[in-house]
Scaffold this active site. Structure first.
Site, PDB file in Angstrom:
ATOM      1  N   HIS A 123      40.895  40.680  37.781  1.00  0.00           N
ATOM      2  CA  HIS A 123      40.752  42.141  37.766  1.00  0.00           C
ATOM      3  C   HIS A 123      39.314  42.602  37.530  1.00  0.00           C
ATOM      4  CE1 HIS A 123      45.204  42.041  36.211  1.00  0.00           C
ATOM      5  NE2 HIS A 123      45.127  41.804  37.513  1.00  0.00           N
TER       6      HIS A 123
HETATM    7  C1  FAD Z   1      45.437  36.387  43.313  1.00  0.00           C
HETATM    8  C2  FAD Z   1      45.361  37.823  42.846  1.00  0.00           C
HETATM    9  C3  FAD Z   1      46.474  38.414  42.271  1.00  0.00           C
HETATM   10  C4  FAD Z   1      46.401  39.740  41.817  1.00  0.00           C
HETATM   11  N1  FAD Z   1      47.553  40.359  41.363  1.00  0.00           N
HETATM   12  C5  FAD Z   1      47.506  41.695  41.085  1.00  0.00           C
HETATM   13  C6  FAD Z   1      48.705  42.415  40.793  1.00  0.00           C
HETATM   14  O1  FAD Z   1      49.797  41.864  40.804  1.00  0.00           O
HETATM   15  N2  FAD Z   1      48.595  43.738  40.522  1.00  0.00           N
HETATM   16  C7  FAD Z   1      47.384  44.389  40.498  1.00  0.00           C
HETATM   17  O2  FAD Z   1      47.349  45.590  40.194  1.00  0.00           O
HETATM   18  N3  FAD Z   1      46.256  43.735  40.788  1.00  0.00           N
HETATM   19  C8  FAD Z   1      46.294  42.423  41.122  1.00  0.00           C
HETATM   20  N4  FAD Z   1      45.152  41.783  41.501  1.00  0.00           N
HETATM   21  C9  FAD Z   1      43.905  42.565  41.534  1.00  0.00           C
HETATM   22  C10 FAD Z   1      43.893  43.606  42.644  1.00  0.00           C
HETATM   23  O3  FAD Z   1      44.361  43.069  43.857  1.00  0.00           O
HETATM   24  C11 FAD Z   1      42.474  44.116  42.774  1.00  0.00           C
HETATM   25  O4  FAD Z   1      42.105  44.659  41.514  1.00  0.00           O
HETATM   26  C12 FAD Z   1      42.312  45.195  43.819  1.00  0.00           C
HETATM   27  O5  FAD Z   1      42.780  44.788  45.082  1.00  0.00           O
HETATM   28  C13 FAD Z   1      40.830  45.535  43.907  1.00  0.00           C
HETATM   29  O6  FAD Z   1      40.635  46.545  44.862  1.00  0.00           O
HETATM   30  P1  FAD Z   1      39.196  46.813  45.426  1.00  0.00           P
HETATM   31  O7  FAD Z   1      39.312  47.881  46.425  1.00  0.00           O
HETATM   32  O8  FAD Z   1      38.283  46.992  44.258  1.00  0.00           O
HETATM   33  O9  FAD Z   1      38.729  45.425  46.107  1.00  0.00           O
HETATM   34  P2  FAD Z   1      39.465  44.422  47.072  1.00  0.00           P
HETATM   35  O10 FAD Z   1      40.925  44.710  47.168  1.00  0.00           O
HETATM   36  O11 FAD Z   1      39.067  43.061  46.635  1.00  0.00           O
HETATM   37  O12 FAD Z   1      38.840  44.719  48.499  1.00  0.00           O
HETATM   38  C14 FAD Z   1      37.478  44.568  48.790  1.00  0.00           C
HETATM   39  C15 FAD Z   1      37.342  44.290  50.282  1.00  0.00           C
HETATM   40  O13 FAD Z   1      35.998  44.546  50.681  1.00  0.00           O
HETATM   41  C16 FAD Z   1      35.584  43.541  51.592  1.00  0.00           C
HETATM   42  N5  FAD Z   1      34.123  43.453  51.538  1.00  0.00           N
HETATM   43  C17 FAD Z   1      33.351  43.045  50.506  1.00  0.00           C
HETATM   44  N6  FAD Z   1      32.044  43.134  50.823  1.00  0.00           N
HETATM   45  C18 FAD Z   1      31.989  43.608  52.099  1.00  0.00           C
HETATM   46  C19 FAD Z   1      30.909  43.914  52.980  1.00  0.00           C
HETATM   47  N7  FAD Z   1      29.630  43.766  52.598  1.00  0.00           N
HETATM   48  N8  FAD Z   1      31.202  44.363  54.221  1.00  0.00           N
HETATM   49  C20 FAD Z   1      32.498  44.538  54.626  1.00  0.00           C
HETATM   50  N9  FAD Z   1      33.562  44.261  53.809  1.00  0.00           N
HETATM   51  C21 FAD Z   1      33.305  43.808  52.567  1.00  0.00           C
HETATM   52  C22 FAD Z   1      36.269  42.298  51.067  1.00  0.00           C
HETATM   53  O14 FAD Z   1      36.320  41.290  52.077  1.00  0.00           O
HETATM   54  C23 FAD Z   1      37.634  42.842  50.665  1.00  0.00           C
HETATM   55  O15 FAD Z   1      38.536  42.795  51.727  1.00  0.00           O
HETATM   56  C24 FAD Z   1      45.176  40.454  41.935  1.00  0.00           C
HETATM   57  C25 FAD Z   1      44.062  39.855  42.498  1.00  0.00           C
HETATM   58  C26 FAD Z   1      44.139  38.549  42.956  1.00  0.00           C
HETATM   59  C27 FAD Z   1      42.922  37.919  43.583  1.00  0.00           C
END
Ligand code: FAD
Length: 522
Positions: free
Chosen positions: A451
């Site tokens: 997270h």
């Molecule tokens: C194995 C696992 C299990 C989890 N289980 C849970 C759960 O059950 N419940 C929960 O609430 N949370 C869970 N989480 C955490 C949750 O999924 C994340 O906190 C959430 O998805 C984060 O959202 P975000 O938008 O910050 O980033 P992310 O969802 O990580 O998305 C970021 C995206 O940006 C893309 N990106 C990065 N840099 C670039 C760039 N320069 N150019 C283009 N694209 C780029 C990445 O490839 C990625 O696809 C889990 C995480 C993992 C890894």
């Protein structure tokens, strides 16, 4: 190029000679929790939207391969991203989704609202006066509906969760079945390798299709490399079309857009801003890195548990949540479970023979510790450091000892604590002795984290924070961050729902003021 509205274009569709140029009203970078949800709302409110995603576009048909192949396809650095422990603190993995859907494609589907006391403290202590629980409730409700959040029936969760329920009930501890965005889940047990039955409403199946249906275009295998800006105004993105096999840049893409939304996740958004040389007038960019560190016990039962059969993350105990400790059942596939067991050689093999009799439950703590995210060296995506302080090490130890006690109350024969140098626990007295132990050092703990948060934190003033309460970067008009980076402190719960609620709120804010952003001075 002219945009194929409503389509996903991957690297192979974008190949050719020379640079590509595209003009849109809004460009969104990242398709995880914060990116896809913002893109869907912007597109549905009538803006022309281009979404960029560094990872590939996969669906259910791709999700049947062996676990280690899925790590390669769906995760950054094949799931090996690591936060380096500064001396005295352990290093630990911090896996990140890198595919369309981001980490939501590989997450466990748990959905929890951030406790009201956390939002209250941001308002009172940090001066985020516009943030109220009543104001956020509307967005939580909307997202919960959009991604179908509900608690599955107790009898459907599998033995790993049922045993946690049994032990907690025996000790009179508060808990419940975790709500999830996976209606009709059949308990395949492989959420972290992509849902093979399309039950989990990750953004891949919820907000991405909605954004496309509303006319957005998505470029997969395209990495944003720099935010274009001029005179404190966002102007677009410079990006590279990647070869999906080697990661090499095949072609450059220049996107012109007066509205830029970054949602690369808390480990990558600060790196993109740092490389663009913006957003850091406070000196806080990349700092305040929180991860909600976790550690887990493995408990051996006389009868079979088959922890992998059923919902991997299904039951919680929140009796100590106000102390910063949350317990959740987290089943691992045997191959990953092997990494959590002590010993080597024959000793380890003997334990693995009993893996079908093991339950695994995680302890997650609200971190008072923090770390930092910087651009990576020699082509690495980012460089993350973290220092687990003794307060949090103590909290984790206490949480693990109490969780082991729940396991023994549920009938476990022996519990393996993930603490180097601590013997297996066989009695409640063993657990209570561990709970009282004050000499356990941070570096003895086997940690993980899922997270990441905090690296572009929200606050009222540009000299102490990166974005304001509507997530606009303080010193750049039209540049927004809608991912986990923005939270000024630990959310205390699994974050996806809160990230989506804040992202939808910001997208509505942008759409309501579109005239101001689209009126770009020459
Ligand atoms: C194995 C696992 C299990 C989890 N289980 C849970 C759960 O059950 N419940 C929960 O609430 N949370 C869970 N989480 C955490 C949750 O999924 C994340 O906190 C959430 O998805 C984060 O959202 P975000 O938008 O910050 O980033 P992310 O969802 O990580 O998305 C970021 C995206 O940006 C893309 N990106 C990065 N840099 C670039 C760039 N320069 N150019 C283009 N694209 C780029 C990445 O490839 C990625 O696809 C889990 C995480 C993992 C890894």
């Amino acid at each position: 190029v002219t945009l194929d509205r409503g389509k996903v274009l991957a690297s192979k569709d974008l190949q050719g000679r020379g640079d590509l140029e595209v003009a849109v009203e809004a460009v969104v970078v990242g398709t995880g929790a914060g990116g896809a949800s913002a893109a869907a709302v912007l597109a549905e409110r009538g803006l022309s939207v281009l979404v960029l995603e560094e990872g590939g576009y996969f669906d259910r048909r791709d999700f049947s391969a062996a676990p280690f192949d899925m790590l390669k396809k769906l995760y950054r650095d094949s799931g090996m991203t690591t936060a380096i422990g500064v001396p005295g603190s352990p290093s630990f993995p911090i896996p990140l989704g890198r595919c369309v859907g981001g980490s939501t494609t590989v997450n466990a589907g748990t959905c929890m609202r951030t406790p009201g006391r956390v939002i209250d403290s941001w308002r009172k202590d940090l001066g985020l006066t516009g943030l109220t629980n009543d104001g956020l409730a509307e967005f939580y409700e909307r997202v919960e509906k959009d991604i179908h959040v509900e608690a599955p029936p107790l009898d459907s969760i599998g033995r790993n969760g049922l045993l946690l329920h049994a032990g907690a009930s025996e000790l009179g501890l508060r808990g419940g079945v975790l709500s999830r965005n996976a209606k009709g889940c059949r308990g395949s047990g492989v959420c972290s390798f992509g849902c093979p039955t399309d039950a989990k409403r990750s953004t891949l199946l919820s907000y991405v299709p909605r954004a496309l249906a509303a006319g957005a275009t998505l470029f997969a295998n395209v990495k944003a490399e720099r935010v274009r800006h001029e005179r404190e105004r966002a102007r677009g993105i410079e990006a590279a079309v990647l070869d999906p096999e080697t990661g090499a840049a095949l072609r450059r893409l220049r996107v012109s857009a007066p509205i830029v939304v970054l949602a690369c996740g808390a480990c990558m958004t600060p790196v993109l801003l740092q490389k663009s040389k913006i957003g850091d007038s406070s000196g806080q960019l990349g700092r305040n890195f929180r991860v909600q560190p976790t550690s887990k016990i493995m408990a051996v039962f006389k009868d079979e548990v088959r922890a992998w059969a059923g919902i991997p993350q299904s039951y919680y105990v929140d009796a100590w949540h106000e102390e910063g400790i949350l317990v959740e059942s987290v089943a691992l596939t045997p191959a990953l479970g092997a990494l959590s067991l002590p010993g080597v050689g024959r000793e380890h093999a003997a334990l693995m023979e009993r893996v079908g009799h093991m339950a695994s439950w995680g302890v997650m703590v609200t971190d008072t510790s923090h770390g930092r995210v910087r651009p990576g060296l020699r082509g690495a995506s980012s460089f993350m450091t973290y220092q687990l302080n003794q307060t949090d090490a103590r909290r984790l130890t206490l949480g693990l000892a109490r969780t082991a006690e729940i396991a023994l109350a549920a009938g476990a024969q022996v519990v393996y604590p993930p603490i180097f140098g601590v013997e297996p626990l066989r009695t409640r007295e063993d657990c209570q002795r561990l709970a009282r132990a004050t000499g356990i050092l941070a570096e003895q703990l086997d940690l993980g984290a899922l997270h990441p948060q905090g690296t572009a934190r929200m606050g009222p003033h540009g000299d102490t924070s990166v974005v304001d309460s509507f997530l606009e970067v303080h010193d750049v008009d039209g540049l927004f961050v809608t991912d986990g980076s923005v939270f000024p402190g630990s959310l205390e719960v699994n974050p996806q729902l809160t990230i989506m609620a804040f992202a939808v709120r910001t997208a509505e804010f942008i759409a309501a003021r579109r005239d101001r952003y689209l009126k770009v001075s020459p």
